[in-house]
Design a protein around this motif. Structure first.
Motif, mmCIF file in Angstrom:
data_model
loop_
_atom_site.group_PDB
_atom_site.id
_atom_site.type_symbol
_atom_site.label_atom_id
_atom_site.label_comp_id
_atom_site.label_asym_id
_atom_site.label_seq_id
_atom_site.Cartn_x
_atom_site.Cartn_y
_atom_site.Cartn_z
ATOM 1 N N LEU A 173 0.823 -1.116 -0.149
ATOM 2 C CA LEU A 173 -0.149 0.023 0.036
ATOM 3 C C LEU A 173 0.895 1.212 -0.073
ATOM 4 O O LEU A 173 0.543 2.101 -0.516
ATOM 5 N N VAL A 174 2.040 1.387 0.890
ATOM 6 C CA VAL A 174 2.760 2.398 0.880
ATOM 7 C C VAL A 174 3.442 2.680 -0.718
ATOM 8 O O VAL A 174 3.553 3.914 -1.140
ATOM 9 N N GLU A 175 3.689 1.627 -1.416
ATOM 10 C CA GLU A 175 4.273 1.847 -2.880
ATOM 11 C C GLU A 175 3.261 2.324 -3.416
ATOM 12 O O GLU A 175 3.475 3.260 -4.512
ATOM 13 N N LEU A 176 1.969 1.927 -3.500
ATOM 14 C CA LEU A 176 0.953 2.290 -4.348
ATOM 15 C C LEU A 176 0.623 3.702 -3.988
ATOM 16 O O LEU A 176 0.452 4.791 -4.957
ATOM 17 N N TYR A 177 0.848 4.112 -2.620
ATOM 18 C CA TYR A 177 0.689 5.600 -2.407
ATOM 19 C C TYR A 177 1.856 6.314 -3.137
ATOM 20 O O TYR A 177 1.655 7.484 -3.466
ATOM 21 N N ARG A 178 3.207 5.829 -2.843
ATOM 22 C CA ARG A 178 4.241 6.572 -3.527
ATOM 23 C C ARG A 178 3.888 6.654 -5.142
ATOM 24 O O ARG A 178 4.317 7.707 -5.706
ATOM 25 N N LEU A 179 3.228 5.740 -5.700
ATOM 26 C CA LEU A 179 3.073 5.953 -7.013
ATOM 27 C C LEU A 179 1.690 6.725 -7.626
ATOM 28 O O LEU A 179 1.950 7.543 -8.431
ATOM 29 N N THR A 180 0.821 6.713 -6.664
ATOM 30 C CA THR A 180 -0.279 7.220 -6.890
ATOM 31 C C THR A 180 -0.668 8.767 -6.272
ATOM 32 O O THR A 180 -1.225 9.582 -6.782
ATOM 33 N N GLY A 181 0.202 8.834 -5.318
ATOM 34 C CA GLY A 181 -0.086 10.089 -4.312
ATOM 35 C C GLY A 181 -1.355 9.877 -3.620
ATOM 36 O O GLY A 181 -1.595 10.937 -2.793
ATOM 37 N N ALA A 182 -2.223 8.772 -3.639
ATOM 38 C CA ALA A 182 -3.235 8.715 -2.695
ATOM 39 C C ALA A 182 -3.215 8.452 -1.279
ATOM 40 O O ALA A 182 -2.750 7.302 -1.068
ATOM 41 N N GLU A 183 -3.310 9.529 -0.667
ATOM 42 C CA GLU A 183 -3.002 9.312 0.940
ATOM 43 C C GLU A 183 -3.714 8.218 1.658
ATOM 44 O O GLU A 183 -3.214 7.697 2.677
ATOM 45 N N ARG A 184 -4.849 7.843 1.203
ATOM 46 C CA ARG A 184 -5.583 6.739 1.834
ATOM 47 C C ARG A 184 -5.015 5.478 2.099
ATOM 48 O O ARG A 184 -4.988 4.656 2.816
ATOM 49 N N TYR A 185 -4.107 5.138 0.881
ATOM 50 C CA TYR A 185 -3.216 3.855 0.828
ATOM 51 C C TYR A 185 -1.990 3.851 2.022
ATOM 52 O O TYR A 185 -2.055 2.924 2.867
ATOM 53 N N LEU A 186 -1.577 5.215 2.165
ATOM 54 C CA LEU A 186 -0.375 5.306 3.259
ATOM 55 C C LEU A 186 -1.091 5.237 4.668
ATOM 56 O O LEU A 186 -0.773 4.624 5.422
ATOM 57 N N GLU A 187 -2.417 5.636 4.803
ATOM 58 C CA GLU A 187 -3.205 5.777 6.037
ATOM 59 C C GLU A 187 -3.483 4.292 6.461
ATOM 60 O O GLU A 187 -3.481 3.956 7.379
ATOM 61 N N MET A 188 -3.844 3.742 5.473
ATOM 62 C CA MET A 188 -4.376 2.258 5.603
ATOM 63 C C MET A 188 -3.308 1.487 6.114
ATOM 64 O O MET A 188 -3.336 0.723 6.925
ATOM 65 N N ALA A 189 -2.011 1.652 5.473
ATOM 66 C CA ALA A 189 -0.803 1.068 5.726
ATOM 67 C C ALA A 189 -0.473 1.415 7.329
ATOM 68 O O ALA A 189 -0.023 0.542 8.111
ATOM 69 N N ARG A 190 -0.517 2.499 7.593
ATOM 70 C CA ARG A 190 0.023 2.929 8.936
ATOM 71 C C ARG A 190 -0.788 2.344 9.769
ATOM 72 O O ARG A 190 -0.429 1.889 10.899
ATOM 73 N N ARG A 191 -2.085 2.331 9.542
ATOM 74 C CA ARG A 191 -3.144 1.864 10.726
ATOM 75 C C ARG A 191 -2.926 0.144 10.871
ATOM 76 O O ARG A 191 -2.802 -0.259 11.855
ATOM 77 N N PHE A 192 -2.565 -0.436 9.610
ATOM 78 C CA PHE A 192 -2.266 -1.923 9.725
ATOM 79 C C PHE A 192 -1.060 -2.139 10.472
ATOM 80 O O PHE A 192 -1.045 -3.098 11.340
ATOM 81 N N VAL A 193 -0.182 -1.329 10.607
ATOM 82 C CA VAL A 193 1.267 -1.358 11.371
ATOM 83 C C VAL A 193 0.908 -1.192 12.856
ATOM 84 O O VAL A 193 1.311 -1.978 13.559
ATOM 85 N N GLU A 194 0.208 -0.225 13.032
ATOM 86 C CA GLU A 194 -0.114 0.172 14.183
ATOM 87 C C GLU A 194 -1.066 -0.633 15.158
ATOM 88 O O GLU A 194 -1.086 -0.727 16.367
ATOM 89 N N ARG A 195 -1.803 -1.546 14.219
ATOM 90 C CA ARG A 195 -2.936 -2.282 15.127
ATOM 91 C C ARG A 195 -2.231 -3.354 15.595
ATOM 92 O O ARG A 195 -2.893 -4.057 16.651
ATOM 93 N N ARG A 196 -1.218 -3.671 15.045
ATOM 94 C CA ARG A 196 -0.621 -4.993 15.458
ATOM 95 C C ARG A 196 -0.103 -4.974 16.800
ATOM 96 O O ARG A 196 0.323 -4.048 17.473
ATOM 97 N N GLY A 197 -0.278 -6.334 17.440
ATOM 98 C CA GLY A 197 0.384 -6.515 18.936
ATOM 99 C C GLY A 197 -0.480 -5.653 19.880
ATOM 100 O O GLY A 197 0.122 -5.498 21.006
ATOM 101 N N ARG A 198 -1.634 -5.319 19.649
ATOM 102 C CA ARG A 198 -2.841 -4.743 20.657
ATOM 103 C C ARG A 198 -3.254 -5.537 21.588
ATOM 104 O O ARG A 198 -3.581 -5.271 22.612
ATOM 105 N N PRO A 199 -3.647 -6.876 21.372
ATOM 106 C CA PRO A 199 -3.126 -7.451 20.084
ATOM 107 C C PRO A 199 -4.487 -7.352 19.271
ATOM 108 O O PRO A 199 -5.488 -7.207 19.531
#
Lengths: 627, 627
Positions: A173-199
């Motif tokens: 998703l981050v790479e797709l954000y880098r390619l398209t500039g669509a912020e939602r992809y970055l935000e989605m990736a960020r959330r997937f990373v942050e959700r982990r281990g909470r658990p």
């Protein structure tokens, strides 16, 4: 830029496949093998096994993540411009549902099993394939499908707390954000990373650590659990950290990497000590025989090191990528590109069997043409296809060569040809083909074994006075100057074979040594265990002696020809003095000291680890007991 | 005869629980703990978790083999005459179907999954429970149910080629044959043994070797695959061999046992090197840290050794049973009998967590009160309950004491009391309480560490001249003579702590030593890793020094009290000289030799391995690096 990783910021800028062209040599030959053999091999097997047919609604076959293998192959085809891409991509695209969901296993029964379903994992590989196509040859029906799929993921998962049991979607998703500039992809990736281990996932028998859900990503002390999952998650976390300027997250991954490389990584760069859970072990739990060291974990480690190198500029990451590429990734495929190691142990006591069909398991002692869980062959296919992306980087003032291999590099008006037989020879020449009018530097990473103690011939210059390189940190820097076409600068890296000792806390190889030469780890290989490797003790009083492929081929050394291989592999073998101490059976493997066994002197021939297992069933060991 | 194994022929005749009564002491205390705590503990947990409720048609809970835990507990209750037997047995019997089939998981869906269903495995444990009841207190509704169940198995499986993925039914059927004389049970067992490895089961991911279906039983070279399965199958094969006079089959198992004990068995007697598949590894693959050494595999090994001892009279089998009982089986339960090790590693780097609930997995570094797969607690319960059956055997001329422990033995008119604090003391006295008019011998097995090199005090007699024992093979023999009540014969086994070295082919502990004293393996235990065991190197120039529990308790040694324990456990600790060599982090676990680290001298205190882990989370190692 045709590179799998194109961060919007970072110390170093990647150079893509459009800037680096591999010539015949260690790396170029592997990319050629990929184009000529491996990609087709994967295509054939997946066609035969019905994994491609799954996209045509044929009766579903293969494991729940089989789609991802097709996507990794598409990615490989994209990086190499393979003409079979269009047809395979069309098959995939036709299976997409109207809302963007695409999975041949779970269609109609979506998102019921986050622990084992691999749906977002598959989606991640689909996205990476699309990104590869977009960056190499522009938009395509597949890139449309990828945006649709990514949008569906964002709609479904932006809120909530769900993550996939197997990380992968994050970096995609981050790479797709880098390619398209669509912020939602970055935000989605960020959330997937942050959700982990909470658990976020269930406590399975292997524990939540298996899928890195035991502790939040930024609070872990080291990489743990399933090694491939750990590497992929860390890649995604670095990508998120770079794009969101999250220095804390980046520092956390760097610290985890340091801990892991210092205490949980095999000499070959292999990660994952345990077959159980295909996982990292504890600190210093590095058994050579049961090392899992999965090929995909090695590839993940290279992917991660590349990201960290770009973000920080620290050559330490390139050092580890080199170790892993030459001694783990390169070891997996047979020389003919038609069979693969899944696990990469450093010690094999019993010659393996030659597998000729789909292997139901990750064999340790033999390669197989395909696996029921066949992540490694397609991962190699996409990695070899994108090898040029790892060679060099740029900064405004010049280019940095991280991996000396025969190639041509063009960037911003400066075109150079790297001429070298590395890793067989330490000579690296850089010939200027085209030069801009403004001054530039060209630098060459000095690996730790070359950058350590002063060494005769370490930094020899063969050019005119002003072409003498300057050592700056862990690099040799030529320039900064205005170059002229035809100029050549050169360096000579010290390639003598050397002993390596383990930290005393690595219990499993206490009392042993290994041999390295340049970036290569060597091993003793004994076809059919004719030289009984369990009984050999090496003599450290004499340094390892080298024998080049030319010597071996000419018969000058009174020896059989060296392993055959691509023409540019001037294989160097190494010989060490050893003795054989035959052991008897006393009824138990523990006893008071008995008679001193009779000793026989012998010469033990070592081959590069990445070449072992190409001549039939054999025993092998990297770590050699020392007398 | 109240013994789990009553062969119709063999060199030695077992003595049952009706002939051997344990007094307080190492073995007696464990049987008492079983009666007072462990059996009740198992009953409580299975009641709470619904595994007993399964027999009352409550919603099915637990794994597919949960019934077998109830049966093993019934067996333990039978051996100890537990008053709770009748109620639990009635619950079980009520669940039996009219044709004899009894399984709470597969009722209505029988025999669909031979690889994983465990139906015949469960039936085997049911039969063993019935046999135990029958032999201790006669027929009972449960023994009727057992015959009905066994007959159903014979009807269903006498023809065909099916076997159970988990061996167990084989030895159960042979024992039922021994009890009833019904030949069909023996024939059914024989066929189950012979069908294996032709193959009879599917090729699962772990391979057919997992359930010993890769090669016919009589053609295997060593025990392999899942260690518990391997032991149980070998037990059944010995039983079949003995009853059918199949010398070839018996010889095959003996050879496999020799190979396995010589090359695939841990110092503690632990079997199973790998967590993956809970399986044996290759020859000499004996990692101390990842040793699985499941408690049940140790119990299976004792069961097998007992059978081989009876069949052949070779004391080597009793030697191995002793090693395994004192260092593996005894290590599993906590001193309070309320938590258990499932896996029994010989090296723990990271202190474990204290588990207070059902453990979803086989933890290595901590005991748990119960497990999702909870085979070990009930297996310990039945083993401790039947311990008297292992102590001694008879021949027409006398009795053979294989395991010196405080007890009274009666056989054929001769009654003796064994008086000893073994394994803490090497003094073993045999006091005659009752004697027949005809001559008899009494023999005492000499363990290898006592029978090896001549040793001062090795065979001291304390009785009159004619009571001096004669060394015959690996036994001290008193008599053959006519005994008089009140006579005492005695032996003194040498109990000095000693270094033990590994075979050089055991790669995982190269450069290390272990300490043994008498039958006990010792270990260094460091609560919360206060003494950092990764950095300790022992000094072999000084022999291990002993400190008895009395010394420790009196404070004479200037030390805290020893571990508490049953009153007859006069724990002996051992001290060795060592140095600590702190290691730094150099970024990789492999390097050229660096600075010689600063050394600190220290005294390393060792405790018997079977007592480790009773004082909270700790690190531990049996194998100690030697300088």
């Amino acid at each position: 830029m045709a590179n799998p990783v194109v961060p919007s910021s970072g110390v170093l800028t990647p150079l893509g496949l459009d800037a680096v062209r591999l010539d015949p040599g260690f790396w170029g030959d592997r990319r050629t093998l990929d184009q000529d053999v491996i990609i087709g091999h994967c295509l054939e097997w997946m066609d035969k096994l019905g994994w491609i047919g799954n996209f045509r609604s044929e009766p579903r076959r293969g494991r729940e993540f089989a789609d991802s293998e097709v996507y990794k192959l598409l990615e490989a085809m994209a990086w190499t411009g393979d003409r079979r891409f269009d047809e395979l991509a069309a098959t995939v695209v036709a299976a997409q549902e109207p809302d963007g969901y695409l999975n041949t296993r779970w269609s109609g029964d979506r998102y019921r099993d986050f622990e084992w379903g691999h749906e977002l994992y598959c989606a991640g590989h689909l996205i990476q394939a699309g990104v590869a196509r977009w960056r190499t040859a522009g938009e395509h029906p597949l890139t449309d499908a990828v945006r649709l799929a990514a949008d569906q993921v964002c709609r479904r998962f932006m809120e909530g707390h769900e993550v996939c049991g197997h990380p992968e979607i994050e970096m995609a998703l981050v790479e797709l954000y880098r390619l398209t500039g669509a912020e939602r992809y970055l935000e989605m990736a960020r959330r997937f990373v942050e959700r982990r281990g909470r658990p976020a996932l269930a406590d399975i028998e292997l524990g939540r650590a298996y899928f890195q859900d035991d502790v939040p990503v930024r609070r872990a002390a080291a990489f743990g659990g399933h090694a491939v999952r750990a590497m992929y998650l860390a890649c995604g976390a670095v990508d998120v950290a770079v794009e969101t300027r999250d220095a804390e997250l980046l520092a956390a991954i760097e610290a985890q990497w340091e801990h892991t490389v210092a205490r949980r990584t095999h000499l070959t760069g292999g990660m994952g000590s345990r077959h159980t859970g295909e996982s990292f072990g504890e600190d210093f739990e590095l058994p050579p025989d049961r090392a899992y060291a999965e090929t995909c974990a090695g590839i993940g480690s290279v992917m991660l090191a590349h990201r960290l190198l770009l973000a920080t500029g620290r050559s330490r990451y390139a050092d580890q990528a080199e170790r892993t590429l030459y001694n783990l990734v390169a070891a997996s495929p047979a020389l003919d590109g038609r069979s693969f190691f899944y696990a990469n142990p450093l010690h094999v006591r019993t010659p393996g069997r030659v597998a000729e069909d789909v292997s139901p398991r990750a064999e340790s002692a033999s390669r197989a043409p395909w696996f029921q869980v066949s992540c490694c062959p397609t991962n190699l296919a996409r990695t070899f296809a994108s090898l040029p992306a790892y060679v060099a980087t740029a900064t405004p003032g010049g280019i940095q060569i991280h991996h000396p291999t025969a190639c041509e590099i063009s960037h911003d008006g400066l075109t150079v040809r790297v001429e070298t037989l590395y890793p067989w020879s330490g000579s690296v020449a850089v010939r200027v083909l085209e030069a801009p009018a403004d001054p530039r530097h060209v630098s060459l990473r000095l690996p730790p074994w070359a950058a350590g103690a002063p060494h005769p011939g370490d930094t020899v210059s063969r050019g005119p006075e002003d072409l003498t390189p300057v050592r700056r940190g862990s690099a040799l820097v030529f320039g900064e100057r205005v170059w002229a076409p035809g100029e050549v600068v050169a360096a000579e890296l010290p390639m003598e074979a050397r002993w390596v000792r383990p930290d005393p806390r690595v219990d499993a190889v206490r009392g042993c040594v290994a041999v390295e030469r340049g970036p290569l780890v060597y091993c003793a290989e004994s076809p059919r265990d004719e030289v009984r490797l369990a009984e050999v003790v090496v003599d450290l009083s004499r340094p390892p002696a080298e024998r080049t492929g030319d010597e071996l081929r000419s018969g000058a050394a009174g020896d059989a020809p060296a392993h055959d291989g691509p023409p540019h592999d001037g294989v160097v073998r190494v010989e060490v003095r050893a003795s054989r101490r035959p052991e008897g059976d006393n009824g138990r493997p523990y006893a008071e000291a008995g008679d001193t066994p009779r000793e026989e002197e012998l010469t033990l021939r070592l081959v590069p680890y990445h070449r072992w297992g190409n001549h039939g069933p054999a025993t092998m060991r990297v770590w050699l007991p020392a007398g």
